[in-house]
Scaffold this active site. Structure first.
Site, mmCIF file in Angstrom:
data_model
loop_
_atom_site.group_PDB
_atom_site.id
_atom_site.type_symbol
_atom_site.label_atom_id
_atom_site.label_comp_id
_atom_site.label_asym_id
_atom_site.label_seq_id
_atom_site.Cartn_x
_atom_site.Cartn_y
_atom_site.Cartn_z
ATOM 1 N N SER A 72 0.814 -1.220 0.000
ATOM 2 C CA SER A 72 0.000 0.000 0.000
ATOM 3 C C SER A 72 0.847 1.270 0.000
ATOM 4 O O SER A 72 0.415 2.296 -0.528
ATOM 5 C CB SER A 72 -0.983 0.004 1.173
ATOM 6 O OG SER A 72 -0.322 -0.226 2.385
ATOM 7 N N HIS A 134 2.329 4.554 4.433
ATOM 8 C CA HIS A 134 1.426 5.244 3.503
ATOM 9 C C HIS A 134 1.926 6.651 3.198
ATOM 10 O O HIS A 134 1.988 7.068 2.041
ATOM 11 C CB HIS A 134 0.010 5.304 4.075
ATOM 12 C CG HIS A 134 -0.647 3.967 4.164
ATOM 13 N ND1 HIS A 134 -1.737 3.748 4.973
ATOM 14 C CD2 HIS A 134 -0.387 2.787 3.569
ATOM 15 C CE1 HIS A 134 -2.116 2.486 4.860
ATOM 16 N NE2 HIS A 134 -1.303 1.880 4.011
#
Length: 173
Positions: A72, A134
């Protein structure tokens, strides 16, 4: 351990379950596939791999005692790269009908990209989710995107300025 640089790259191949893997694959199959067709495979992989390293670096620095897995951070880097492209091309004046259509399309893309970033960053504060990966991927993707897409700017002085900003941002991370 010292000299184990591959540990910055391998987390993108590991996931914490089928839901985690499925979510990352779905976003990559949708947005990632579309942007690869738009940018070309070379730029896509440069942003993806660079963002993977950026996400791992910030994760290791911000949360050194935690184990982090998943792609991610690299996916957020693709969103950062797209945001950089939109930002740079918004500085250009439209001269033709095609350029005006592209400008309108970028406004729609900006809403979708910013919306995706907000959703992922909001979910980043759920327990066991690595917010730093992230954020690191997003910042790395934006910096690398500035470098890759600065060449699309017509005015050479602005191209040079954004190229330098992109290189500086990427090196600073």
């Amino acid at each position: 351990e010292d000299d184990e640089w591959w540990r910055l790259f391998t987390p993108i191949f590991l996931h914490a379950g089928l839901f985690h893997l499925g979510g990352n694959v779905l976003v990559q199959a949708d947005s990632g596939n579309r942007w690869e067709k738009e940018w070309g495979s070379i730029i896509w992989i440069i942003i993806y791999i660079g963002s993977a390293f950026g996400s791992s670096i910030l994760s290791v620095c911000a949360m050194p005692d935690q184990i982090s897995v998943g792609s991610s951070g690299a996916v957020m880097g693709l969103f950062g790269g797209k945001l950089a492209e939109i930002f740079l091309l918004c500085c250009e004046k439209s001269k033709t009908v095609e350029e005006y259509a592209g400008e309108q399309s970028r406004k729609d893309q900006a809403c979708a990209v910013i919306g995706g970033i907000v959703v992922v960053m909001a979910m980043s504060f759920i327990p066991y989710v690595d917010w730093s990966a992230h954020l690191g991927g997003l910042v790395a993707g934006f910096g690398i995107g500035l470098v890759c897409f600065s060449f699309k700017i017509r005015m050479w002085i602005f191209m040079l300025v954004w190229l330098i900003v992109g290189v500086g941002t990427t090196i600073a991370l």
